[in-house]
Motif scaffolding. Structure first.
Motif, PDB file in Angstrom:
ATOM      1  N   MET A   1       0.877  -1.129  -0.147  1.00  0.00           N
ATOM      2  CA  MET A   1       0.085  -0.097   0.022  1.00  0.00           C
ATOM      3  C   MET A   1       0.925   1.299  -0.188  1.00  0.00           C
ATOM      4  SD  MET A   1      -2.814   1.102   3.057  1.00  0.00           S
ATOM      5  CE  MET A   1      -2.534  -0.489   3.622  1.00  0.00           C
ATOM      6  N   ALA A   2       0.565   2.264  -0.955  1.00  0.00           N
ATOM      7  CA  ALA A   2       1.464   3.323  -0.954  1.00  0.00           C
ATOM      8  C   ALA A   2       1.205   4.393   0.148  1.00  0.00           C
ATOM      9  CB  ALA A   2       1.119   4.272  -2.243  1.00  0.00           C
ATOM     10  N   ARG A   3       2.069   5.160   0.482  1.00  0.00           N
ATOM     11  CA  ARG A   3       1.956   6.336   1.594  1.00  0.00           C
ATOM     12  C   ARG A   3       1.831   7.543   0.816  1.00  0.00           C
ATOM     13  NH1 ARG A   3      -0.030   4.155   4.894  1.00  0.00           N
ATOM     14  NH2 ARG A   3       0.526   2.354   5.365  1.00  0.00           N
ATOM     15  N   CYS A   4       1.630   8.693   2.051  1.00  0.00           N
ATOM     16  CA  CYS A   4       1.224   9.870   1.477  1.00  0.00           C
ATOM     17  C   CYS A   4       2.618  10.479   1.703  1.00  0.00           C
ATOM     18  CB  CYS A   4       0.233  10.585   2.083  1.00  0.00           C
ATOM     19  SG  CYS A   4      -1.347  10.254   1.291  1.00  0.00           S
ATOM     20  N   PRO A   5       2.502  11.965   1.402  1.00  0.00           N
ATOM     21  CA  PRO A   5       3.905  12.656   1.589  1.00  0.00           C
ATOM     22  C   PRO A   5       4.393  12.661   3.107  1.00  0.00           C
ATOM     23  CG  PRO A   5       2.183  14.181   0.546  1.00  0.00           C
ATOM     24  CD  PRO A   5       1.580  12.785   0.697  1.00  0.00           C
ATOM     25  N   GLY A   6       5.558  12.587   3.195  1.00  0.00           N
ATOM     26  CA  GLY A   6       6.302  12.397   4.375  1.00  0.00           C
ATOM     27  C   GLY A   6       6.303  10.874   4.995  1.00  0.00           C
ATOM     28  N   VAL A  33      -2.425  12.174   7.006  1.00  0.00           N
ATOM     29  CA  VAL A  33      -2.000  11.982   5.711  1.00  0.00           C
ATOM     30  C   VAL A  33      -1.822  10.596   5.357  1.00  0.00           C
ATOM     31  CG1 VAL A  33      -0.008  12.507   4.066  1.00  0.00           C
ATOM     32  CG2 VAL A  33      -0.937  14.173   5.645  1.00  0.00           C
ATOM     33  N   ASP A  34      -1.571   9.515   6.300  1.00  0.00           N
ATOM     34  CA  ASP A  34      -1.582   8.205   5.956  1.00  0.00           C
ATOM     35  C   ASP A  34      -2.851   7.667   5.563  1.00  0.00           C
ATOM     36  OD1 ASP A  34       1.080   7.892   6.187  1.00  0.00           O
ATOM     37  OD2 ASP A  34       0.991   7.208   8.306  1.00  0.00           O
ATOM     38  N   LEU A  41      -5.790   8.313  -1.689  1.00  0.00           N
ATOM     39  CA  LEU A  41      -5.812   9.763  -2.179  1.00  0.00           C
ATOM     40  C   LEU A  41      -4.464  10.466  -2.138  1.00  0.00           C
ATOM     41  CD1 LEU A  41      -9.132  10.495  -0.087  1.00  0.00           C
ATOM     42  CD2 LEU A  41      -8.793  10.367  -2.588  1.00  0.00           C
ATOM     43  N   GLU A  42      -3.308   9.466  -2.298  1.00  0.00           N
ATOM     44  CA  GLU A  42      -2.038   9.867  -2.103  1.00  0.00           C
ATOM     45  C   GLU A  42      -1.703  11.254  -2.958  1.00  0.00           C
ATOM     46  OE1 GLU A  42       2.454   8.340  -2.233  1.00  0.00           O
ATOM     47  OE2 GLU A  42       0.864   7.027  -2.854  1.00  0.00           O
ATOM     48  N   ASP A  43      -2.120  11.293  -4.205  1.00  0.00           N
ATOM     49  CA  ASP A  43      -1.699  12.290  -5.128  1.00  0.00           C
ATOM     50  C   ASP A  43      -2.554  13.682  -4.475  1.00  0.00           C
ATOM     51  OD1 ASP A  43      -0.247  10.714  -6.887  1.00  0.00           O
ATOM     52  OD2 ASP A  43      -1.815  10.433  -8.222  1.00  0.00           O
ATOM     53  N   LYS A  44      -3.561  13.604  -4.061  1.00  0.00           N
ATOM     54  CA  LYS A  44      -4.154  14.962  -3.723  1.00  0.00           C
ATOM     55  C   LYS A  44      -3.475  15.263  -2.310  1.00  0.00           C
ATOM     56  CE  LYS A  44      -8.944  14.081  -5.416  1.00  0.00           C
ATOM     57  NZ  LYS A  44     -10.271  14.381  -5.351  1.00  0.00           N
ATOM     58  N   ALA A  45      -3.114  14.184  -1.400  1.00  0.00           N
ATOM     59  CA  ALA A  45      -2.550  14.852   0.022  1.00  0.00           C
ATOM     60  C   ALA A  45      -1.187  15.409  -0.447  1.00  0.00           C
ATOM     61  CB  ALA A  45      -2.217  13.555   0.772  1.00  0.00           C
ATOM     62  N   ARG A  46      -0.506  14.579  -1.432  1.00  0.00           N
ATOM     63  CA  ARG A  46       0.935  15.291  -1.956  1.00  0.00           C
ATOM     64  C   ARG A  46       0.720  16.830  -2.324  1.00  0.00           C
ATOM     65  NH1 ARG A  46       2.550  11.468  -5.661  1.00  0.00           N
ATOM     66  NH2 ARG A  46       3.711  10.388  -4.015  1.00  0.00           N
ATOM     67  N   PRO A  56      -8.643  19.324  -4.805  1.00  0.00           N
ATOM     68  CA  PRO A  56      -9.812  19.335  -3.952  1.00  0.00           C
ATOM     69  C   PRO A  56     -10.172  17.788  -3.524  1.00  0.00           C
ATOM     70  CG  PRO A  56     -10.482  19.701  -6.247  1.00  0.00           C
ATOM     71  CD  PRO A  56      -8.959  19.760  -6.266  1.00  0.00           C
ATOM     72  N   LEU A  57     -10.945  17.791  -2.371  1.00  0.00           N
ATOM     73  CA  LEU A  57     -11.599  16.688  -1.921  1.00  0.00           C
ATOM     74  C   LEU A  57     -13.146  16.763  -2.308  1.00  0.00           C
ATOM     75  CD1 LEU A  57     -10.089  15.612   1.644  1.00  0.00           C
ATOM     76  CD2 LEU A  57     -10.019  14.423  -0.553  1.00  0.00           C
ATOM     77  N   GLN A  58     -13.488  15.470  -2.400  1.00  0.00           N
ATOM     78  CA  GLN A  58     -15.107  15.399  -2.665  1.00  0.00           C
ATOM     79  C   GLN A  58     -15.414  14.757  -0.960  1.00  0.00           C
ATOM     80  OE1 GLN A  58     -16.618  16.554  -5.000  1.00  0.00           O
ATOM     81  NE2 GLN A  58     -14.648  17.189  -5.861  1.00  0.00           N
ATOM     82  N   PRO A  59     -16.922  15.133  -0.719  1.00  0.00           N
ATOM     83  CA  PRO A  59     -17.273  14.600   0.304  1.00  0.00           C
ATOM     84  C   PRO A  59     -17.436  13.042   0.569  1.00  0.00           C
ATOM     85  CG  PRO A  59     -18.625  16.381  -0.485  1.00  0.00           C
ATOM     86  CD  PRO A  59     -17.758  16.064  -1.423  1.00  0.00           C
ATOM     87  N   ASP A  60     -17.475  12.302  -0.484  1.00  0.00           N
ATOM     88  CA  ASP A  60     -17.320  10.791  -0.589  1.00  0.00           C
ATOM     89  C   ASP A  60     -16.036  10.373  -0.259  1.00  0.00           C
ATOM     90  OD1 ASP A  60     -16.737  11.657  -3.212  1.00  0.00           O
ATOM     91  OD2 ASP A  60     -16.919   9.612  -3.738  1.00  0.00           O
TER      92      ASP A  60
END
Length: 128
Positions: A1-6, A33-34, A41-46, A56-60
């Motif tokens: 599983m991939a991780r987000c920034p940091g 962020v994890d 959503l790794e790309d968004k968090a990055r 942006p994030l969506q409510p779902d």
């Protein structure tokens, strides 16, 4: 599983181990962020941590990230419908993470507290 920034990618996981125990030691913001990464959503968090435009994030996506039970609990605490809580979090989270990562890195809890103190005294944060 991939991780987000940091905690990006396999190489970082290899260096820091992948255990939940070690992740908990890296700080609350890293944990959030994890959660993004775990929800795909790794790309968004990055984008929130790095310089440039925040995706942006969506409510779902908030519900996918936090889970329905957590959303229900937050909605109950806030006295708001779950849909309103998801919408508010989806709008606020990218900006909050951006402000809390002014150097493009996720701070640990000690660094985060120092940043909060500086912002409370009227200091500026450069946003990640």
């Amino acid at each position: 599983m991939a991780r987000c920034p940091g905690g990006l990618g396999r190489e970082r996981r290899k260096r820091h181990g992948g255990s939940a125990r070690r992740r908990r030691g890296r700080g609350a913001l890293q944990g959030l962020v994890d959660k993004c990464s775990e929800a795909g959503l790794e790309d968004k968090a990055r984008s929130w941590v790095s310089s440039g435009e925040n995706q942006p994030l969506q409510p779902d996506e908030i519900e996918r990230m936090l889970g329905g039970e957590k959303i229900e609990a937050l909605a109950q605490q806030a006295g708001q419908p779950p849909e309103d809580v998801k919408a508010a979090l989806a709008q606020a989270l990218p900006h909050v993470v951006n402000v809390l990562t002014p150097e493009g890195k996720i701070p640990d809890d000690t660094q985060l507290a120092a940043l909060g103190d500086r912002l409370a005294r009227g200091g500026q944060s450069g946003g990640g």
